[in-house]
Each structure stands twice: as structure tokens, then as C-alpha cells.
Design a protein around this motif. Structure first.
Motif, PDB file in Angstrom:
ATOM      1  N   LEU A  72     -41.030-100.178  11.432  1.00 23.41           N
ATOM      2  CA  LEU A  72     -40.199 -99.086  10.902  1.00 23.41           C
ATOM      3  C   LEU A  72     -41.063 -98.100  10.113  1.00 23.41           C
ATOM      4  CD1 LEU A  72     -37.346 -97.871  10.110  1.00 23.41           C
ATOM      5  CD2 LEU A  72     -37.518 -99.336   8.085  1.00 23.41           C
ATOM      6  N   VAL A  73     -41.935 -98.634   9.276  1.00 25.69           N
ATOM      7  CA  VAL A  73     -42.833 -97.784   8.488  1.00 25.69           C
ATOM      8  C   VAL A  73     -43.760 -97.000   9.414  1.00 25.69           C
ATOM      9  CG1 VAL A  73     -44.771 -97.828   6.859  1.00 25.69           C
ATOM     10  CG2 VAL A  73     -42.739 -99.227   6.417  1.00 25.69           C
ATOM     11  N   LEU A  74     -44.307 -97.664  10.407  1.00 29.48           N
ATOM     12  CA  LEU A  74     -45.209 -97.002  11.343  1.00 29.48           C
ATOM     13  C   LEU A  74     -44.517 -95.863  12.094  1.00 29.48           C
ATOM     14  CD1 LEU A  74     -47.162-100.087  12.702  1.00 29.48           C
ATOM     15  CD2 LEU A  74     -48.163 -98.122  11.500  1.00 29.48           C
ATOM     16  N   GLN A  75     -43.234 -96.034  12.424  1.00 31.40           N
ATOM     17  CA  GLN A  75     -42.483 -94.959  13.098  1.00 31.40           C
ATOM     18  C   GLN A  75     -42.477 -93.685  12.257  1.00 31.40           C
ATOM     19  OE1 GLN A  75     -38.588 -96.528  13.915  1.00 31.40           O
ATOM     20  NE2 GLN A  75     -39.299 -97.794  15.605  1.00 31.40           N
ATOM     21  N   HIS A  76     -42.470 -93.834  10.933  1.00 26.12           N
ATOM     22  CA  HIS A  76     -42.472 -92.667  10.039  1.00 26.12           C
ATOM     23  C   HIS A  76     -43.883 -92.130   9.800  1.00 26.12           C
ATOM     24  CE1 HIS A  76     -38.394 -94.055   9.222  1.00 26.12           C
ATOM     25  NE2 HIS A  76     -38.168 -92.836   8.771  1.00 26.12           N
ATOM     26  N   LEU A  77     -44.865 -93.026   9.810  1.00 27.28           N
ATOM     27  CA  LEU A  77     -46.236 -92.600   9.497  1.00 27.28           C
ATOM     28  C   LEU A  77     -47.027 -92.078  10.699  1.00 27.28           C
ATOM     29  CD1 LEU A  77     -47.464 -95.314   6.956  1.00 27.28           C
ATOM     30  CD2 LEU A  77     -47.014 -92.893   6.510  1.00 27.28           C
ATOM     31  N   ILE A  78     -46.783 -92.601  11.864  1.00 28.86           N
ATOM     32  CA  ILE A  78     -47.575 -92.202  13.039  1.00 28.86           C
ATOM     33  C   ILE A  78     -47.540 -90.688  13.249  1.00 28.86           C
ATOM     34  CG2 ILE A  78     -47.685 -92.317  15.575  1.00 28.86           C
ATOM     35  CD1 ILE A  78     -47.140 -95.366  15.274  1.00 28.86           C
ATOM     36  N   PRO A  79     -46.378 -90.028  13.195  1.00 31.30           N
ATOM     37  CA  PRO A  79     -46.381 -88.574  13.406  1.00 31.30           C
ATOM     38  C   PRO A  79     -47.132 -87.799  12.315  1.00 31.30           C
ATOM     39  CG  PRO A  79     -44.155 -89.466  13.621  1.00 31.30           C
ATOM     40  CD  PRO A  79     -45.017 -90.563  13.070  1.00 31.30           C
ATOM     41  N   ARG A  98     -46.347-102.926  -0.013  1.00 29.76           N
ATOM     42  CA  ARG A  98     -47.555-103.550   0.544  1.00 29.76           C
ATOM     43  C   ARG A  98     -47.639-103.309   2.049  1.00 29.76           C
ATOM     44  NH1 ARG A  98     -51.144-106.127  -2.246  1.00 29.76           N
ATOM     45  NH2 ARG A  98     -52.649-107.482  -1.250  1.00 29.76           N
ATOM     46  N   GLU A  99     -46.512-103.419   2.729  1.00 31.31           N
ATOM     47  CA  GLU A  99     -46.495-103.160   4.172  1.00 31.31           C
ATOM     48  C   GLU A  99     -46.813-101.693   4.466  1.00 31.31           C
ATOM     49  OE1 GLU A  99     -46.393-105.118   6.780  1.00 31.31           O
ATOM     50  OE2 GLU A  99     -46.215-106.932   5.593  1.00 31.31           O
ATOM     51  N   ILE A 100     -46.437-100.796   3.564  1.00 25.95           N
ATOM     52  CA  ILE A 100     -46.799 -99.383   3.740  1.00 25.95           C
ATOM     53  C   ILE A 100     -48.314 -99.244   3.655  1.00 25.95           C
ATOM     54  CG2 ILE A 100     -46.643 -97.072   2.714  1.00 25.95           C
ATOM     55  CD1 ILE A 100     -43.717 -97.821   1.933  1.00 25.95           C
ATOM     56  N   ALA A 101     -48.922 -99.899   2.668  1.00 28.12           N
ATOM     57  CA  ALA A 101     -50.383 -99.864   2.537  1.00 28.12           C
ATOM     58  C   ALA A 101     -51.056-100.451   3.776  1.00 28.12           C
ATOM     59  CB  ALA A 101     -50.823-100.611   1.278  1.00 28.12           C
ATOM     60  N   MET A 102     -50.489-101.525   4.314  1.00 25.41           N
ATOM     61  CA  MET A 102     -51.070-102.152   5.508  1.00 25.41           C
ATOM     62  C   MET A 102     -50.912-101.251   6.735  1.00 25.41           C
ATOM     63  SD  MET A 102     -49.799-105.990   4.768  1.00 25.41           S
ATOM     64  CE  MET A 102     -51.081-107.213   4.836  1.00 25.41           C
ATOM     65  N   ALA A 103     -49.783-100.572   6.830  1.00 21.88           N
ATOM     66  CA  ALA A 103     -49.576 -99.635   7.936  1.00 21.88           C
ATOM     67  C   ALA A 103     -50.564 -98.477   7.836  1.00 21.88           C
ATOM     68  CB  ALA A 103     -48.135 -99.118   7.928  1.00 21.88           C
ATOM     69  N   CYS A 104     -50.799 -98.001   6.625  1.00 26.06           N
ATOM     70  CA  CYS A 104     -51.788 -96.934   6.422  1.00 26.06           C
ATOM     71  C   CYS A 104     -53.155 -97.385   6.911  1.00 26.06           C
ATOM     72  CB  CYS A 104     -51.864 -96.545   4.951  1.00 26.06           C
ATOM     73  SG  CYS A 104     -50.458 -95.584   4.372  1.00 26.06           S
ATOM     74  N   ARG A 105     -53.524 -98.612   6.577  1.00 32.00           N
ATOM     75  CA  ARG A 105     -54.819 -99.140   7.004  1.00 32.00           C
ATOM     76  C   ARG A 105     -54.908 -99.191   8.532  1.00 32.00           C
ATOM     77  NH1 ARG A 105     -56.471-103.235   3.288  1.00 32.00           N
ATOM     78  NH2 ARG A 105     -57.292-101.416   2.266  1.00 32.00           N
ATOM     79  N   GLN A 106     -53.830 -99.622   9.198  1.00 27.78           N
ATOM     80  CA  GLN A 106     -53.810 -99.661  10.663  1.00 27.78           C
ATOM     81  C   GLN A 106     -54.050 -98.276  11.255  1.00 27.78           C
ATOM     82  OE1 GLN A 106     -50.000-102.184  11.084  1.00 27.78           O
ATOM     83  NE2 GLN A 106     -50.960-102.229  13.103  1.00 27.78           N
ATOM     84  N   LEU A 107     -53.511 -97.248  10.591  1.00 31.12           N
ATOM     85  CA  LEU A 107     -53.588 -95.883  11.111  1.00 31.12           C
ATOM     86  C   LEU A 107     -54.815 -95.118  10.613  1.00 31.12           C
ATOM     87  CD1 LEU A 107     -49.837 -94.875  10.724  1.00 31.12           C
ATOM     88  CD2 LEU A 107     -51.031 -95.527  12.829  1.00 31.12           C
TER      89      LEU A 107
END
Length: 196
Positions: A72-79, A98-107
Motif C-alpha cells: 500500500l505504501v509503495l503504491q503511493h511512493l512509486i509515482p 518503519r514500513e515507510i522507511a523500508m519502502a523508501c529504501r527499496q525505491l
């Protein structure tokens, strides 16, 4: 408040934060925005996140379904990944952030922690998730209050070269504070005896 799309059209660096509690992290981000040349705006992932019951439901979902929550977080961050210079968080010990921080790291999106609170009386309880035991930032950088916070994070394994002591935006307003009454006048108004 200005929309994210409109803010991204402005020149200069662009950062986003995820609103969570109006009087804490959100208030801190407003202070940061007011004293920065960067463009900072909210990334609205959740509706009504200032409502305690809503936050509890989001927290339960993030804790119980981390993979789904991160998607869900990635859907908002990818664009936004190539349009923003980073994400600012006021805490990242809790699964929601924390999951937001982890998603940022992935991207490959820089994630910067600006803690909204200082150290508690009991240092062991400071910056700790009682459910997961997480007690060290996961963000790329920490812009922290000072040496005490720095020592605690480094002792827990955070890299020293990623922590920068910058003071507390929460306390900036009181640096120039001057009382409206002197000691004698205060005692008189409050009906107190003046001590010697």
C-alpha cells in the motif's frame, strides 16, 4: 494546504511526510517547513489519521500484515520516487512508519528521521516498540536533538556518521522566551509568599 502535485511544480528540493498525529509529528513538520527553503508537503496515504481509532486500526493492520501494508505504501511512493528528494519521518520505531522507511529504501528514496520527542527518564523505554523490540532508527539519516539521543542510537547500532545533532525545532520558539511577570509580581498574583 497546497496539493502535492502543485508543490512538486515548484523549483527546489521536494520532501514529503506522512501525517499521523497533529500535535506531534505533524506540528514538527510544519515548523521544519516554515524554516526551510525546501518544499515540504504531506503525502496523504491514510484518511482521518488524526483520529485515534483510525490510527489504532492502521497500526493493527501494519503490525499484522506488514507485506500488504508495505505494498500500500509503495503504491503511493512509486509515482513520486523520481520526483522527490526524500521522505521525512518524526519516528520510525512503529511499524506504520518503519514500513515507510523500508519502502523508501527499496525505491532508493532517502528517508530522514527528525525525532519529535527527546529521551525519556528511562532511556531503555525511549524509542522502543514494545511489540517488536525495535529500538534503533531505520532511516538513512537522523537529524537529532543532541548528544544524549546520539549516544543512545549509536549504542543500539545506528551508524555514527548518519546522525547529525541539530537541536530541537520544538524548543526553538522558547529560546527567546521572556517572562511577562517578574518573580515578585508572579508571587503576588498567585498569592504566594516570596522565598529569600
Amino acid at each position: 494546504s497546497e496539493s502535492l502535485a502543485a508543490t512538486l511544480e515548484k523549483p527546489g528540493p521536494h520532501f514529503v511526510f506522512v501525517p499521523w498525529i497533529a500535535g506531534h509529528g505533524d506540528a514538527l513538520m510544519k515548523k521544519v517547513a516554515a524554516h526551510s527553503d525546501a518544499n515540504l508537503t504531506s503525502l496523504e496515504i491514510f484518511l482521518d489519521s488524526n483520529n485515534r481509532e483510525t490510527r489504532m486500526a492502521i497500526s493493527d493492520f501494519a503490525r499484522g500484515n506488514p507485506d500488504s501494508y508495505r505494498r500500500l505504501v509503495l503504491q503511493h511512493l512509486i509515482p513520486l520516487a523520481r520526483k522527490i528528494d526524500g521522505v521525512l519521518l518524526s519516528f520510525d520505531w512503529h511499524p506504520v512508519m518503519r514500513e515507510i522507511a523500508m519502502a523508501c529504501r527499496q525505491l532508493g528514496v532517502p528517508c530522514i528521521l527528525i525525532p519529535h520527542e527527546s529521551v525519556f527518564m528511562d532511556e531503555n523505554k525511549y524509542y522502543c516498540d514494545i511489540h517488536t523490540g525495535v529500538d534503533v532508527p531505520n532511516c538513512d539519516l537522523v537529524l537529532g536533538w543532541g548528544k544524549l539521543q546520539e549516544r543512545i542510537f549509536i549504542e543500539r547500532g545506528f551508524a555514527p556518521d548518519r546522525f547529525f545533532s541539530v537541536g530541537s525545532p520544538k524548543l526553538d520558539a522558547v529560546v527567546t522566551y521572556r517572562p511577562q511577570l517578574d518573580y515578585g509580581a508572579f508571587c503576588n498574583v498567585m498569592g504566594l509568599e516570596q522565598s529569600q
